[in-house]
Design a protein around this motif. Structure first.
Motif, PDB file in Angstrom:
ATOM      1  N   ALA A   1      -4.695  31.195  -4.422  1.00  0.00           N
ATOM      2  CA  ALA A   1      -6.048  31.572  -4.822  1.00  0.00           C
ATOM      3  C   ALA A   1      -6.584  32.690  -3.925  1.00  0.00           C
ATOM      4  CB  ALA A   1      -6.963  30.349  -4.765  1.00  0.00           C
ATOM      5  N   VAL A   2      -6.321  32.583  -2.620  1.00  0.00           N
ATOM      6  CA  VAL A   2      -6.757  33.623  -1.694  1.00  0.00           C
ATOM      7  C   VAL A   2      -6.082  34.955  -2.034  1.00  0.00           C
ATOM      8  CG1 VAL A   2      -6.713  34.389   0.714  1.00  0.00           C
ATOM      9  CG2 VAL A   2      -7.282  32.018   0.171  1.00  0.00           C
ATOM     10  N   ALA A   3      -4.789  34.903  -2.343  1.00  0.00           N
ATOM     11  CA  ALA A   3      -4.064  36.133  -2.695  1.00  0.00           C
ATOM     12  C   ALA A   3      -4.654  36.771  -3.944  1.00  0.00           C
ATOM     13  CB  ALA A   3      -2.585  35.812  -2.904  1.00  0.00           C
ATOM     14  N   ALA A   4      -5.003  35.931  -4.931  1.00  0.00           N
ATOM     15  CA  ALA A   4      -5.602  36.470  -6.157  1.00  0.00           C
ATOM     16  C   ALA A   4      -6.965  37.094  -5.877  1.00  0.00           C
ATOM     17  CB  ALA A   4      -5.731  35.347  -7.191  1.00  0.00           C
ATOM     18  N   VAL A   5      -7.771  36.427  -5.047  1.00  0.00           N
ATOM     19  CA  VAL A   5      -9.078  36.972  -4.688  1.00  0.00           C
ATOM     20  C   VAL A   5      -8.916  38.285  -3.924  1.00  0.00           C
ATOM     21  CG1 VAL A   5     -11.124  36.580  -3.259  1.00  0.00           C
ATOM     22  CG2 VAL A   5     -10.235  34.737  -4.695  1.00  0.00           C
ATOM     23  N   THR A   6      -7.893  38.358  -3.085  1.00  0.00           N
ATOM     24  CA  THR A   6      -7.628  39.590  -2.335  1.00  0.00           C
ATOM     25  C   THR A   6      -7.406  40.768  -3.273  1.00  0.00           C
ATOM     26  OG1 THR A   6      -6.610  38.333  -0.534  1.00  0.00           O
ATOM     27  CG2 THR A   6      -6.086  40.679  -0.660  1.00  0.00           C
ATOM     28  N   GLY A  45       2.494  29.640  -5.814  1.00  0.00           N
ATOM     29  CA  GLY A  45       3.577  30.554  -5.454  1.00  0.00           C
ATOM     30  C   GLY A  45       3.610  31.771  -6.355  1.00  0.00           C
ATOM     31  N   LEU A  46       3.369  31.561  -7.640  1.00  0.00           N
ATOM     32  CA  LEU A  46       3.391  32.681  -8.587  1.00  0.00           C
ATOM     33  C   LEU A  46       2.255  33.657  -8.290  1.00  0.00           C
ATOM     34  CD1 LEU A  46       5.219  33.426 -10.941  1.00  0.00           C
ATOM     35  CD2 LEU A  46       3.552  32.387 -12.487  1.00  0.00           C
ATOM     36  N   LEU A  47       1.078  33.136  -7.962  1.00  0.00           N
ATOM     37  CA  LEU A  47      -0.044  34.008  -7.624  1.00  0.00           C
ATOM     38  C   LEU A  47       0.259  34.827  -6.371  1.00  0.00           C
ATOM     39  CD1 LEU A  47      -3.151  31.718  -8.299  1.00  0.00           C
ATOM     40  CD2 LEU A  47      -2.487  33.777  -9.560  1.00  0.00           C
ATOM     41  N   ILE A  48       0.931  34.213  -5.398  1.00  0.00           N
ATOM     42  CA  ILE A  48       1.282  34.935  -4.169  1.00  0.00           C
ATOM     43  C   ILE A  48       2.238  36.085  -4.475  1.00  0.00           C
ATOM     44  CG2 ILE A  48       2.541  34.742  -1.989  1.00  0.00           C
ATOM     45  CD1 ILE A  48       1.374  31.912  -1.723  1.00  0.00           C
ATOM     46  N   VAL A  49       3.240  35.818  -5.303  1.00  0.00           N
ATOM     47  CA  VAL A  49       4.209  36.862  -5.644  1.00  0.00           C
ATOM     48  C   VAL A  49       3.545  37.972  -6.464  1.00  0.00           C
ATOM     49  CG1 VAL A  49       6.353  37.365  -6.871  1.00  0.00           C
ATOM     50  CG2 VAL A  49       6.163  35.281  -5.523  1.00  0.00           C
TER      51      VAL A  49
END
Length: 392
Positions: free
Chosen positions: A360-365, A239-243
């Motif tokens: 993880a996907v959001a971070a890679v994005t 959740g933190l990575l998404i935010v």
């Protein structure tokens, strides 16, 4: 009260505007809390419908003030007092959110809107009385008339049968959205592009902050009751990575240079209903996912994961559609956010690992977007001239 210049330099948000925004945190938190309760109990349809209606009321109240202030913020004593009255209306609106969400009873929320609208209408009338330009005066009067007519419609909605409100609410919402377009059809107010972009950015920050707060409290309460980090730690990290990614993606490029006309600005501004609603829903989804992980929510792991992945994907797609795509060059840059959004949606079906995978996907994005932007910048920079050599 004279209009401010659209070309005014160093135009920034005022402390009063920031105070106004912060008071909306209460209303956003109330809407998110009711959404959590509905989704955790499996009432998806009713929960989403209630959330969409309540968040529209919150967002539109903020919109009404923000665009007026961008054009006519004189910051004198009368303006400050009237704005404080509007803040009082916001707090009344927030107090009515639970009833509006759970029972469809908008009475208290409408009372809050009446307080806000009386104050804002007086501001438009004051601007009309102060203007020496007949065209500008007509715009101000149209705004005042539109606010009054729409507010009469909301009051009238309280007296229609509950079954009819399903159709009346969208019609009144469309009427609200049409007021600025009709009022500024022939003459535009002097809203400031940089100021408007900053105001939207700050409100997005506030909503993302509320998302972090809601998720943190949910994890804390779960730990207090169950004292188990096994399932909660990956959820919290995802959740933190998404935010974090949502913040990075939204503020990756400045948008004020794109807001050159009412058509572009209104489309961009109206589209933020989805941006802000989805950003707030990420926090609500995190609460649902935490409750499901500790056995408090009566839904499946896939359903709980979708409460996070769906708004996260919607946020990415909407931000791309509103302004990121205007600054992308080449197929790779244009496809980064849409493909990532679809991938995050696919993470839903991973069950309890869906949220960590989505994070993880959001971070890679973010990493891919950053790399592509760097390569573009390096490719666009001129090659430095070779140093001259001396011939002997």
């Amino acid at each position: 009260m004279t209009a401010r210049s659209r070309h005014e330099e160093h135009r920034a948000s005022t402390p009063l505007e920031l105070f106004f925004d912060l008071c909306f945190v209460v209303a956003v938190a109330q809407a998110g809390a009711r959404l959590v309760h509905a989704l955790a109990e499996g009432h998806v349809g009713a929960g989403l419908a209630g959330y969409a209606a309540v968040f529209f009321a919150i967002w539109w109240a903020w919109m009404n003030f923000t665009w007026f202030a961008s054009a006519y913020d004189t910051d004198d004593a009368l303006y400050r007092v009237v704005t404080l009255v509007q803040i009082t209306g916001v707090l009344i609106l927030a107090a009515g959110v639970p009833r509006a969400f759970d029972d469809g009873d908008f009475t208290i929320s409408v009372i809050g809107y009446i307080v806000m609208r009386l104050a804002l209408t007086s501001q438009w009338l004051r601007a009309a009385a102060s203007s020496r330009d007949p065209a500008e005066r007509q715009v101000c009067l149209r705004y005042a008339a539109g606010l009054v007519l729409c507010q009469l419609g909301w009051v009238g909605m309280l007296f229609v049968p509950d079954s009819a409100r399903t159709w009346v609410f969208p019609l009144l919402a469309l009427a609200e959205l049409s007021v600025p377009m009709l009022a500024e059809l022939r003459h535009t107010t002097s809203w400031h592009p940089h100021h408007i972009a900053e105001r939207y950015g700050l409100f997005t920050l506030i909503v993302l902050g509320e998302t972090v707060s809601a998720a943190t409290i949910a994890v804390q309460e779960a730990l207090d009751e169950h004292d188990e980090l096994g399932d909660l730690l990956p959820l919290a990290a995802g959740g933190l990575l998404i935010v974090f990614a949502a913040w990075w993606i939204y503020f990756a490029v400045p948008i004020h240079d794109h807001l050159t006309s009412n058509r572009q600005a209104f489309l961009w501004g109206y589209g933020h209903y989805v941006v802000l609603a989805s950003a707030a829903a990420i926090g609500a989804g995190m609460e649902v996912a935490v409750e499901q992980a500790v056995g408090k929510a009566h839904i499946s792991a896939i359903a709980a994961g979708s409460a996070v992945t769906v708004p996260a994907a919607l946020f990415m797609l909407t931000v791309w559609g509103l302004h990121s795509r205007h600054f992308k060059r080449g197929m790779a840059q244009q496809l980064t956010l849409p493909v990532s959004a679809l991938t995050i949606l696919g993470c839903t079906f991973a069950g309890r690992t869906g949220v960590p995978l989505a994070g993880a996907v959001a971070a890679v994005t973010v990493a891919v977007g950053w790399t592509l932007n760097r390569r573009r910048a390096e490719g666009a920079s001129p090659t430095p001239p070779l140093p001259e050599t001396r011939r002997g």
